[in-house]
Design a protein around this motif. Structure first.
Motif, mmCIF file in Angstrom:
data_model
loop_
_atom_site.group_PDB
_atom_site.id
_atom_site.type_symbol
_atom_site.label_atom_id
_atom_site.label_comp_id
_atom_site.label_asym_id
_atom_site.label_seq_id
_atom_site.Cartn_x
_atom_site.Cartn_y
_atom_site.Cartn_z
ATOM 1 N N GLU A 1 -2.121 15.249 -4.518
ATOM 2 C CA GLU A 1 -1.975 15.581 -3.108
ATOM 3 C C GLU A 1 -1.174 14.477 -2.442
ATOM 4 N N LYS A 2 -0.615 14.788 -1.286
ATOM 5 C CA LYS A 2 0.006 13.744 -0.489
ATOM 6 C C LYS A 2 -1.077 12.794 0.000
ATOM 7 N N VAL A 3 -0.855 11.504 -0.162
ATOM 8 C CA VAL A 3 -1.851 10.509 0.202
ATOM 9 C C VAL A 3 -1.237 9.515 1.175
ATOM 10 N N MET A 4 -1.966 9.232 2.218
ATOM 11 C CA MET A 4 -1.531 8.232 3.182
ATOM 12 C C MET A 4 -2.471 7.040 3.107
ATOM 13 N N THR B 1 -7.574 6.553 3.368
ATOM 14 C CA THR B 1 -6.870 7.563 2.580
ATOM 15 C C THR B 1 -7.084 8.928 3.215
ATOM 16 N N GLN B 2 -6.071 9.750 3.125
ATOM 17 C CA GLN B 2 -6.207 11.121 3.652
ATOM 18 C C GLN B 2 -5.439 12.074 2.742
ATOM 19 N N PHE B 3 -6.132 13.073 2.200
ATOM 20 C CA PHE B 3 -5.472 14.099 1.403
ATOM 21 C C PHE B 3 -4.869 15.141 2.331
ATOM 22 N N LEU C 1 0.820 -1.208 0.000
ATOM 23 C CA LEU C 1 0.000 0.000 0.000
ATOM 24 C C LEU C 1 0.857 1.261 0.000
ATOM 25 N N ALA C 2 2.036 1.206 0.621
ATOM 26 C CA ALA C 2 2.927 2.363 0.602
ATOM 27 C C ALA C 2 3.333 2.689 -0.832
ATOM 28 N N ARG C 3 3.581 1.643 -1.613
ATOM 29 C CA ARG C 3 3.930 1.863 -3.019
ATOM 30 C C ARG C 3 2.715 2.350 -3.802
ATOM 31 N N ALA C 4 1.560 1.803 -3.469
ATOM 32 C CA ALA C 4 0.340 2.246 -4.137
ATOM 33 C C ALA C 4 0.066 3.719 -3.839
ATOM 34 N N ALA C 5 0.371 4.154 -2.614
ATOM 35 C CA ALA C 5 0.115 5.541 -2.222
ATOM 36 C C ALA C 5 0.890 6.516 -3.092
ATOM 37 N N ASP C 6 2.135 6.164 -3.441
ATOM 38 C CA ASP C 6 2.938 7.052 -4.282
ATOM 39 C C ASP C 6 2.284 7.252 -5.650
ATOM 40 N N SER C 7 1.795 6.162 -6.233
ATOM 41 C CA SER C 7 1.139 6.258 -7.538
ATOM 42 C C SER C 7 -0.196 6.990 -7.431
#
Length: 212
Positions: free
Chosen positions: A34-37, A170-172, A21-27
């Motif tokens: 926006e920054k996504v967590m 998810t959080q923008f 999921l960390a890799r998915a967050a970057d994409s």
């Protein structure tokens, strides 16, 4: 016979999912601008009745995107996009000013399919790499109608299905509050047994355990 995880096994699976999921967050962040967590706060084995109740509760207020996992493992992922997600992503990615309605057009549908493809694909790739399994994600689809009813038919015809369920948050970065983006992962009993067997006999940090 029910399947059970130890706390260590639960932690290992959660960590595998977190890495994916960390890799998915970057994409995803590139798409959302926006920054996504992305986090995995929950990991549970649940009964068929419980999962059907959860899906029924979610499907009335979300657009559902489904992707099947194929190969050595058999499974399905469901992603639930709320009206707020649809509105936000439509504005950022498609330059569309929309309401938070769940009535989506073809462009919005394509966008949600692509996002689901990215997130599910990252999870599948991570599982394949760490568990040394030949698996892949099928192209996602936007099913219509009663998803809970379809799942009920699946479980009746395949009673060995015991879903593994977790949620993705998810959080923008420009928001003060988090918006939950539920992601459900289903594995049949045989597949989940294979995963547990691999975890129990393989050092996921880098090698086969001594004596195995």
């Amino acid at each position: 016979m029910d399947l059970h995880m130890t706390e260590l096994e639960r932690d290992i699976i959660r960590e595998i999912l977190n890495i994916g999921l960390a890799r998915a967050a970057d994409s995803f962040a590139v798409i959302a601008q926006e920054k996504v967590m992305l986090e995995v706060p929950n990991l549970d084995l649940v009964s068929g009745d419980n999962i059907l109740a959860r899906v029924r509760k979610l499907q009335d207020q979300h657009v559902i995107i489904q992707s099947d996992i194929k190969g050595e493992f058999n499974g399905t992922t469901l992603m639930f996009f709320s009206g707020q997600h649809v509105q936000r992503l439509s504005r950022v990615c498609l330059r569309m000013n929309t309401s938070d309605s769940l009535d989506i057009d073809s462009m919005q549908e394509s966008l949600l399919l692509e996002i689901s493809n990215i997130i599910t694909g990252a999870l599948v790739t991570q599982l394949a790499n760490i568990l040394k399994a030949s698996i892949y994600g099928a192209p996602p689809t936007h099913p219509h109608g009663d998803m809970a009813g379809a799942l009920q038919n699946l479980m009746l015809h395949r009673p060995m299905v015991q879903p593994l369920i977790f949620s993705v948050i998810t959080q923008f970065s420009d928001k003060d509050n988090s918006v939950e983006l539920p992601l459900m992962l289903f594995f049949d009993r045989d597949t989940f047994g294979k995963i547990l067997d691999i975890i129990r006999t393989y050092d996921v940090m880098g090698g086969q355990q001594a004596g195995v």
